[in-house]
Design an enzyme around this catalytic site. Sequence first.
Site, PDB file in Angstrom:
ATOM      1  N   GLY A  43     -34.048  82.822  -4.557  1.00  0.00           N
ATOM      2  CA  GLY A  43     -34.774  82.144  -5.618  1.00  0.00           C
ATOM      3  C   GLY A  43     -35.664  80.868  -4.983  1.00  0.00           C
ATOM      4  N   ASP A 259     -38.389  87.588   1.018  1.00  0.00           N
ATOM      5  CA  ASP A 259     -38.309  86.659  -0.107  1.00  0.00           C
ATOM      6  C   ASP A 259     -39.827  86.101   0.197  1.00  0.00           C
ATOM      7  OD1 ASP A 259     -35.854  86.947  -0.894  1.00  0.00           O
ATOM      8  OD2 ASP A 259     -35.077  85.315   0.689  1.00  0.00           O
TER       9      ASP A 259
END
Length: 308
Positions: A43, A259
């Site tokens: 995240g 990511d």
Amino acid sequence: MHDYDLLVVGSANADLVIGVDRRPGAGETVLGSDLAVHPGGKGANQAVAAARLGARTALLARVGDDDYGRLLLDSQAKAGVDTAGVLVGGAPTGVALITVDPSGDNSIVVSQGANARLTPGDVRAAASLLAAARVVSLQLEIPLETVAEVVRAAGAGFGGRPGPRVVLNPSPTAPLPTDVLAACDPLVVNEHEARFLLSDAPVGSSDDPEEWADALLSRGPRSVVVTLGAEGALVADGDRTVLVPSPAVTAVDTTGAGDAFTGALAWRLGVGDDLTTAVRFAVRVGAAAVTRAGAQASFPSAEEVAAP
């Protein structure tokens, strides 16, 4: 008016990285480099990647009240991420133990720590962040019920206005509920994740990414992106399937490259790109990220990935 191009709901970890000549087998000990500590977590990585490219980005996550947590908050702030949604306390900050071999390939073990304490209640309390975002990006280093709550809130909308578009990378792999799959636009998977989600179907043993994409679309997502490393990425939305090639680069460290790709993809969707155009940009971002060591430290700026 949306305040954010992208809201990332997910994990924040400290990455503890050791370089090795080769990754150890079962029961084997190998010697490695000095320990390096970097801010990471899927995240947090996606949020930094997007913000560094110029996205108006916010992060909803949980870290511990410890040195690693402060490291992560500082890295987000320096990248320009809005950290009002980052909760502090409840458990130690999550940690990822990473070994990287000379080819740049890595192996990762994650201790979830505070990430496992990010709850559906935290999502409900952050409704204003969701309402303010064009796109929300999710991964599975937080509880699945928390991911499902984000999907529910996004689908319900806010005051008659549609909720954010949902981008999901199901990593680490886990079975996905039907309603979560149905919200994905796109579902972003690599080869390992695609095979896991299709392990109950004959196509799971196929070597053809187009077959994976078609089979995944039949499970309910609105669109699918299959990342293929140095080969680029495959885009499928039911109407067409497009292979987007990656620039040729020399890989130094693949940590965080996925990511960087997903953060870039989600941002470009948030500013109005169609899916294929967003993927074309994201593959350049992912390719740039593997040319430098570390996760967040390797993420490029928009100028570095500008089209030639």
